[in-house]
Design an enzyme around this catalytic site. Structure first.
Site, short mmCIF file in Angstrom:
data_model
loop_
_atom_site.label_atom_id
_atom_site.label_comp_id
_atom_site.label_asym_id
_atom_site.label_seq_id
_atom_site.Cartn_x
_atom_site.Cartn_y
_atom_site.Cartn_z
N CYS A 172 0.80 -1.22 0.00
CA CYS A 172 0.00 0.00 0.00
C CYS A 172 0.84 1.27 0.00
O CYS A 172 0.30 2.35 -0.18
CB CYS A 172 -0.95 0.00 1.20
SG CYS A 172 -0.08 0.08 2.77
N ASP B 158 2.56 2.53 2.60
CA ASP B 158 2.69 3.19 3.90
C ASP B 158 4.11 2.99 4.44
O ASP B 158 4.67 1.90 4.35
CB ASP B 158 1.71 2.60 4.91
CG ASP B 158 0.26 2.93 4.58
OD1 ASP B 158 0.02 3.83 3.77
OD2 ASP B 158 -0.64 2.27 5.15
N CYS C 176 -1.95 6.43 4.88
CA CYS C 176 -3.36 6.77 5.01
C CYS C 176 -3.69 7.19 6.44
O CYS C 176 -2.85 7.12 7.34
CB CYS C 176 -4.21 5.57 4.59
SG CYS C 176 -4.02 4.15 5.68
N CYS D 185 -2.13 -1.49 8.84
CA CYS D 185 -1.66 -0.26 9.48
C CYS D 185 -1.29 -0.52 10.94
O CYS D 185 -0.25 -0.05 11.42
CB CYS D 185 -2.73 0.82 9.40
SG CYS D 185 -3.14 1.29 7.70
#
Length: 163
Positions: free
Chosen positions: A56, A58, A83, A126
């Site tokens: 993603c 991150d 995000c 996350c």
């Protein structure tokens, strides 16, 4: 041709786009992140964890400042490119590690962070990054500490050899 365009238009008008909703805790930590910033990575009292999720994009840097005598984490900072869930997970992680012993923070699990923030399954990576960053920061601190202990033990021998 006209009939096909008209039918496509009707189909697109019937589809409602549902907004994605973040839990209020995620929004709070995203809008008001705690402990943003960084410490000097060369400081022997600072441990730095840098982790990323290639899928993603991150990237999370979490740093801890440790009291060398007590082993207590006295401060924590983060910088995250990602995000809202990644930023919120980082912010929560820094809050949770402050004032705790390193052994204690190693027990923080991503599932606890995810539950606290009410993250949906698609955003669990996350909270996993936050757990990994904590562990990486503790490992970095311990590595620095071991190296400085070896250097300080070697110091008298070096001084004696010079004399």
């Amino acid at each position: 041709m006209l009939r096909q365009l008209a039918s496509k238009r009707l189909i697109t008008q019937r589809i409602q786009i549902l907004p994605r909703f973040y839990h209020e805790k995620v929004i709070d930590h995203f809008n008001n992140p705690r402990n943003v910033g960084s410490f000097d990575k060369n400081d022997p009292a600072v441990g730095t964890g840098l982790v990323g999720a290639p899928a993603c994009g991150d990237v999370m840097k979490l740093q801890i400042k440790v009291d060398d005598t007590t082993g207590e984490i006295i401060d924590a900072r983060f910088k995250t490119f990602g995000c809202g869930s990644a930023i919120a997970s980082s912010s929560v992680a820094t809050e949770w590690v402050k004032g705790k012993q390193m052994e204690e923070v190693m027990t923080i699990k991503n599932t606890e962070i995810a539950k606290h923030l009410s993250l949906p399954p698609v955003k669990l990576h996350c909270s996993m990054l936050a757990e990994d960053a904590i562990k990486a920061a503790v490992k970095d601190y311990k590595t620095k500490r071991a190296k400085s202990n070896v250097d300080s033990e070697a110091e008298p021998a070096v001084q004696a050899a010079k004399a």
